[in-house]
Design a protein around this motif. Structure first.
Motif, PDB file in Angstrom:
ATOM      1  N   ARG A   1       0.853  -1.188   0.000  1.00  0.00           N
ATOM      2  CA  ARG A   1       0.000   0.000   0.000  1.00  0.00           C
ATOM      3  C   ARG A   1       0.886   1.233   0.000  1.00  0.00           C
ATOM      4  N   ARG A   2       0.389   2.291  -0.592  1.00  0.00           N
ATOM      5  CA  ARG A   2       1.094   3.574  -0.560  1.00  0.00           C
ATOM      6  C   ARG A   2       0.109   4.691  -0.258  1.00  0.00           C
ATOM      7  N   TYR A   3       0.590   5.701   0.431  1.00  0.00           N
ATOM      8  CA  TYR A   3      -0.252   6.852   0.787  1.00  0.00           C
ATOM      9  C   TYR A   3       0.528   8.131   0.530  1.00  0.00           C
ATOM     10  N   ASP A   4      -0.203   9.194   0.272  1.00  0.00           N
ATOM     11  CA  ASP A   4       0.397  10.520   0.138  1.00  0.00           C
ATOM     12  C   ASP A   4      -0.214  11.449   1.173  1.00  0.00           C
ATOM     13  N   LEU A   5       0.662  12.147   1.880  1.00  0.00           N
ATOM     14  CA  LEU A   5       0.234  13.050   2.946  1.00  0.00           C
ATOM     15  C   LEU A   5       0.963  14.382   2.778  1.00  0.00           C
ATOM     16  N   PRO A   6       0.526  15.393   3.501  1.00  0.00           N
ATOM     17  CA  PRO A   6       1.192  16.702   3.392  1.00  0.00           C
ATOM     18  C   PRO A   6       2.668  16.610   3.812  1.00  0.00           C
ATOM     19  N   PRO A   7       3.482  17.570   3.368  1.00  0.00           N
ATOM     20  CA  PRO A   7       4.908  17.515   3.684  1.00  0.00           C
ATOM     21  C   PRO A   7       5.184  17.729   5.164  1.00  0.00           C
ATOM     22  N   GLY A   8       6.307  17.213   5.603  1.00  0.00           N
ATOM     23  CA  GLY A   8       6.791  17.394   6.962  1.00  0.00           C
ATOM     24  C   GLY A   8       8.120  16.669   7.044  1.00  0.00           C
ATOM     25  N   PHE A   9       8.845  16.894   8.128  1.00  0.00           N
ATOM     26  CA  PHE A   9      10.113  16.173   8.291  1.00  0.00           C
ATOM     27  C   PHE A   9      10.213  15.612   9.705  1.00  0.00           C
ATOM     28  N   HIS A  10      10.633  14.383   9.784  1.00  0.00           N
ATOM     29  CA  HIS A  10      10.784  13.727  11.085  1.00  0.00           C
ATOM     30  C   HIS A  10      11.970  12.782  11.024  1.00  0.00           C
ATOM     31  N   PHE A  11      12.545  12.530  12.179  1.00  0.00           N
ATOM     32  CA  PHE A  11      13.491  11.430  12.301  1.00  0.00           C
ATOM     33  C   PHE A  11      12.794  10.201  12.890  1.00  0.00           C
TER      34      PHE A  11
ATOM     35  N   THR B   1      -6.587  -1.014   9.299  1.00  0.00           N
ATOM     36  CA  THR B   1      -6.244   0.382   9.606  1.00  0.00           C
ATOM     37  C   THR B   1      -4.974   0.420  10.456  1.00  0.00           C
ATOM     38  N   ILE B   2      -4.032   1.209  10.003  1.00  0.00           N
ATOM     39  CA  ILE B   2      -2.738   1.312  10.698  1.00  0.00           C
ATOM     40  C   ILE B   2      -2.655   2.641  11.440  1.00  0.00           C
ATOM     41  N   HIS B   3      -2.196   2.574  12.683  1.00  0.00           N
ATOM     42  CA  HIS B   3      -1.955   3.768  13.499  1.00  0.00           C
ATOM     43  C   HIS B   3      -0.461   3.834  13.793  1.00  0.00           C
ATOM     44  N   LEU B   4       0.104   5.009  13.709  1.00  0.00           N
ATOM     45  CA  LEU B   4       1.518   5.124  14.079  1.00  0.00           C
ATOM     46  C   LEU B   4       1.815   6.493  14.667  1.00  0.00           C
ATOM     47  N   ASP B   5       2.863   6.521  15.489  1.00  0.00           N
ATOM     48  CA  ASP B   5       3.348   7.758  16.100  1.00  0.00           C
ATOM     49  C   ASP B   5       4.473   8.334  15.242  1.00  0.00           C
ATOM     50  N   LEU B   6       4.594   9.648  15.235  1.00  0.00           N
ATOM     51  CA  LEU B   6       5.811  10.245  14.715  1.00  0.00           C
ATOM     52  C   LEU B   6       6.033  11.604  15.368  1.00  0.00           C
ATOM     53  N   CYS B   7       7.305  11.984  15.425  1.00  0.00           N
ATOM     54  CA  CYS B   7       7.682  13.290  15.968  1.00  0.00           C
ATOM     55  C   CYS B   7       8.102  14.135  14.786  1.00  0.00           C
ATOM     56  N   GLN B   8       7.153  14.942  14.283  1.00  0.00           N
ATOM     57  CA  GLN B   8       7.314  15.580  12.986  1.00  0.00           C
ATOM     58  C   GLN B   8       7.329  17.096  13.109  1.00  0.00           C
TER      59      GLN B   8
ATOM     60  N   HIS C   1      10.215  22.807  15.261  1.00  0.00           N
ATOM     61  CA  HIS C   1      10.723  21.611  15.914  1.00  0.00           C
ATOM     62  C   HIS C   1       9.686  20.501  15.919  1.00  0.00           C
ATOM     63  N   PRO C   2      10.132  19.262  16.111  1.00  0.00           N
ATOM     64  CA  PRO C   2       9.199  18.128  16.025  1.00  0.00           C
ATOM     65  C   PRO C   2       8.169  18.152  17.156  1.00  0.00           C
ATOM     66  N   HIS C   3       6.964  17.785  16.792  1.00  0.00           N
ATOM     67  CA  HIS C   3       5.879  17.614  17.752  1.00  0.00           C
ATOM     68  C   HIS C   3       5.334  16.198  17.621  1.00  0.00           C
ATOM     69  N   TYR C   4       4.695  15.751  18.693  1.00  0.00           N
ATOM     70  CA  TYR C   4       4.091  14.418  18.634  1.00  0.00           C
ATOM     71  C   TYR C   4       2.847  14.461  17.747  1.00  0.00           C
ATOM     72  N   ARG C   5       2.855  13.626  16.739  1.00  0.00           N
ATOM     73  CA  ARG C   5       1.693  13.498  15.856  1.00  0.00           C
ATOM     74  C   ARG C   5       1.381  12.026  15.694  1.00  0.00           C
ATOM     75  N   ARG C   6       0.143  11.749  15.351  1.00  0.00           N
ATOM     76  CA  ARG C   6      -0.190  10.366  15.030  1.00  0.00           C
ATOM     77  C   ARG C   6      -0.804  10.312  13.642  1.00  0.00           C
ATOM     78  N   MET C   7      -0.544   9.217  12.976  1.00  0.00           N
ATOM     79  CA  MET C   7      -0.971   9.038  11.597  1.00  0.00           C
ATOM     80  C   MET C   7      -1.915   7.848  11.565  1.00  0.00           C
ATOM     81  N   VAL C   8      -2.975   7.986  10.765  1.00  0.00           N
ATOM     82  CA  VAL C   8      -3.930   6.896  10.583  1.00  0.00           C
ATOM     83  C   VAL C   8      -3.995   6.582   9.095  1.00  0.00           C
ATOM     84  N   LEU C   9      -3.784   5.321   8.743  1.00  0.00           N
ATOM     85  CA  LEU C   9      -3.759   4.879   7.350  1.00  0.00           C
ATOM     86  C   LEU C   9      -4.858   3.842   7.161  1.00  0.00           C
ATOM     87  N   ARG C  10      -5.902   4.218   6.432  1.00  0.00           N
ATOM     88  CA  ARG C  10      -7.040   3.306   6.238  1.00  0.00           C
ATOM     89  C   ARG C  10      -6.771   2.400   5.041  1.00  0.00           C
ATOM     90  N   PRO C  11      -7.318   1.180   5.080  1.00  0.00           N
ATOM     91  CA  PRO C  11      -7.065   0.253   3.971  1.00  0.00           C
ATOM     92  C   PRO C  11      -7.596   0.764   2.636  1.00  0.00           C
TER      93      PRO C  11
END
Lengths: 504, 163
Positions: free
Chosen positions: A308-318, A330-337, A362-372
């Motif tokens: 699967r592939r998804y496109d989301l708005p730009p951002g940068f995270h490590f 449905t996939i849930h994930l954390d990122l510091c973006q 600076h990075p903030h805690y965000r969560r991403m949801v990816l639906r099938p």
């Protein structure tokens, strides 16, 4: 007759000591003290990115306050750039320096420390030349030598993996480097298969409860590829795949779920043709192209092929924290973006000069949801700056309710000054702020019992007033109470990056 | 006059195939002696290509190749001569085709796993050097210009063919 002063009064009187109490309320007192503390001097700030005082170090930690949990036993292995200066040459970015592995050994009654600069092939060539010679992540020495393969410049400075009976120092662009658990001396690069010698093996491997280790690699020259590794509990390569990705962004971390690896590719992309125009650093060969957006690649764990592939708005995270999926996929994930990579391009260079202005996003805690079905969303859950996320490792790939991270604010001090517990649904729900002169590093969760979140949070700090490194132990469910224990070393250490706790 | 252009399949670094190229450019032409140095073994062949500068062509691509020589490899140095080379600027690219398959072996990252080198010992920062860095000038009526091509092997990048 004068009554003996309380411990707390003594600590306050000493002025430079952190206030440490096992009882509630001490955390708030320390936070107040931090607000009132004088600003740090430039010399103090530079200490955070000074070269380690020696190539090998060893000392016990002296208890500052509190008591060690007797059942907390094992080794906190850490790594980080620690030789920022050599032969009169100073690197220009936090991530450039040669790696130093460290072991904090917990016996239940005491903690001792050992550390050694890893004498990589890169460093040995520079020793023989009597000068800095090879390119670093962001800095080129004045007379830079060409490289024939990524490991020619492998600084082994980012993290440690303990797996399959081996200890490995990890970098990002090249191989894992084995090192000795007793002497900490560098060994050989790990070749997972003869034809994979020298292939990049990233610094955020995930080990699942059954001992299976997953990792990725990011090939940026001359081909552009993402690599996927599955390593069995004995440390043998069980499956491998390579996926061409062009353009390829800087991918430092990823998540595993029950059935997938999920890679979030920021639009900070490498342009390999920039290397042909003359010497240029790896960081400077990257270009911010927000129009590409953030691309997500979901890889099947069985086939190691993208599904699967998804496109989301730009951002940068490590960094990510964890990922998990629902029964419907449905996939849930954390990122510091962050909004863009300027903090990595600019601010993490400026700190090398003692500049802690941190003007960038600076990075903030965000969560991403990816639906099938293809829908995807990202939301910011917490307002505080957040990075260096860790979870209870028993929840790797499973639904988690707690993420531990360094949080804070860009207020003139170090922006990651608070150790916090984040609930993915509710943001920061618990935390403790280090006094301004104590700079915390990544804090690692150490499990106890069986329930998620039952355990300790263990992490080092640098005391800029005493010029000494130290270590804190928190009760992970009660961060606001302040550390259970803090100890101090007789020497400073530069701020490191990542580590792993191996229980005794 | 015969000029053979070697065909280089997708390899960024060197030429393949061919016999001795005859490069009769006229009375002022010189023989160019090339020393391929630092060969680790006598396995396979050494393949050497003579390049001229081509505008808009990426060195060391096919377009600039004006001569190519193949010789059995030998430990140490192999000496070859490009005959009757017209005056001008040239660069030499060579590789140690230890497995004898005619191609510069690469690992899956795209890094060469056989030894390779360029005239003047020129090296690129990452990838091949520029034509200018590898260029040697053949002057008019020069008795026997010579150029050395040190061969480098990547140890960190792989232990494939040729090791």
């Amino acid at each position: 007759m004068t009554a003996a002063p309380s411990r707390r009064a003594v600590l306050r009187a000493l002025g430079t000591l952190p206030v440490v109490m096992a009882a509630g309320g001490a955390g708030a007192a320390a936070a107040d003290a931090a607000d009132a503390a004088p600003a740090l001097t430039a010399d103090q700030r530079r200490l955070a990115f000074a070269t380690a005082p020696a190539e090998t170090l060893a000392a016990p930690l002296t208890t500052l306050a509190g008591g060690l949990p007797p059942d907390l036993t094992g080794v906190l292995w850490r790594n980080g750039p620690a030789e920022h200066e050599r032969f009169g040459h100073r690197y220009g970015h936090w991530f450039d320096g040669d790696g130093m592995v460290q072991a904090f050994t917990f016996t239940g009654a005491s903690v001792s420390h050992r550390a050694r600069i890893l004498d990589t092939p890169k460093r040995r060539r520079e020793t023989a030349a009597g000068k800095r010679l090879l390119p670093a992540f962001s800095t080129l020495p004045p007379e830079v030598a060409p490289i024939m393969a990524p490991d020619d410049m492998n600084a082994a400075n980012t993290s440690v993996l303990a797996h399959g009976g081996r200890l490995m120092a990890l970098w990002e662009g090249g191989s894992a480097l084995e090192f000795d658990s007793e002497t900490l001396e560098a060994g050989d690069f790990v070749s997972w298969r003869p034809d994979l010698a020298g292939a990049p093996f990233s610094a955020h491997p995930k080990v699942e409860a059954d001992g299976t280790c997953w990792n990725i690699g990011c090939v940026t020259f001359p081909r552009l590829m993402l690599l996927f590794y599955r390593i069995d509990p004995q440390g043998r390569l069980a499956a491998f795949n390579a996926l061409p990705v062009d353009p390829l962004g800087m991918v430092h971390d990823y998540v595993v779920t029950k059935r997938h690896l999920v890679l979030v590719v920021p639009p900070f992309v490498i342009e390999p043709e920039r290397f042909a125009a003359g010497p240029i650093s790896f960081l400077d060969a990257h270009v911010w192209r927000p129009e590409l957006g953030t691309r997500v690649i979901v890889v099947d764990k069985e086939t190691l092929a993208p599904v699967r592939r998804y496109d989301l708005p730009p951002g940068f995270h490590f960094h990510h924290g964890n990922g998990w999926e629902e029964a419907d996929g449905t996939i849930h994930l954390d990122l510091c973006q962050a909004a863009d990579p300027m903090f990595a391009i600019h601010d993490l260079r400026a700190v090398m000069e003692g500049d802690w202005g941190f003007p960038s996003a600076h990075p903030h805690y965000r969560r991403m949801v990816l639906r099938p079905g293809g829908a995807a969303a990202i939301e910011q859950v917490a307002t505080a700056v957040a990075d260096f996320p860790r979870i209870d490792p028993r929840r790797t790939g499973l639904r988690h309710r707690a993420l531990f991270a360094l949080t804070g604010a860009r207020d003139g001090g170090w922006p990651l000054s608070r150790v916090g517990r984040i609930d993915p649904d509710h943001g920061v729900v618990d935390g403790w702020t280090y006094p301004r002169h104590l700079i915390p590093e990544e804090h690692v969760f150490v499990p106890r019992g069986t329930a998620e979140g039952d355990g300790w949070l263990v992490g080092p700090f640098l005391d800029l007033e005493r010029s000494a490194a130290g270590l804190s132990v928190f009760e992970a469910r009660h961060l606001a109470d302040g550390p259970l224990w803090q100890g101090l070393l007789p020497y400073p250490l530069p701020l490191g990056l990542h580590g792993t706790f191996v229980a005794a | 006059m015969t000029i053979r252009t070697a065909s280089i399949k997708g390899a960024a670094l060197a030429a393949t195939l061919a016999c001795v190229a005859s490069l009769a450019f006229g009375a002022q032409a010189a023989d160019l002696e090339v020393h391929i140095e630092g060969l680790r073994s006598a396995d396979g062949d050494v393949r050497i290509a003579l390049h001229r500068h081509m505008e808009d062509a990426k060195f060391p691509g096919d377009a600039g190749v004006v001569g190519a020589i193949m010789r059995p490899a030998a430990s140490g140095t192999v000496r070859v001569i490009f005959a009757d080379v017209a005056p001008g600027a040239y660069a030499v690219a060579a590789f140690h085709d230890a497995d004898g398959d005619g191609e510069l072996a690469q690992n899956f990252l795209g890094m060469p796993t056989e030894g390779y080198g360029f005239s003047n010992g020129a090296v690129g920062f990452m990838g091949p050097p520029s034509f200018a860095d590898a260029a040697v000038t053949v002057g008019e009526g020069e008795a026997m210009p010579s150029v050395s091509v040190p061969i480098a092997y990547s140890d960190a990048g792989g232990h494939g063919a040729g090791q």
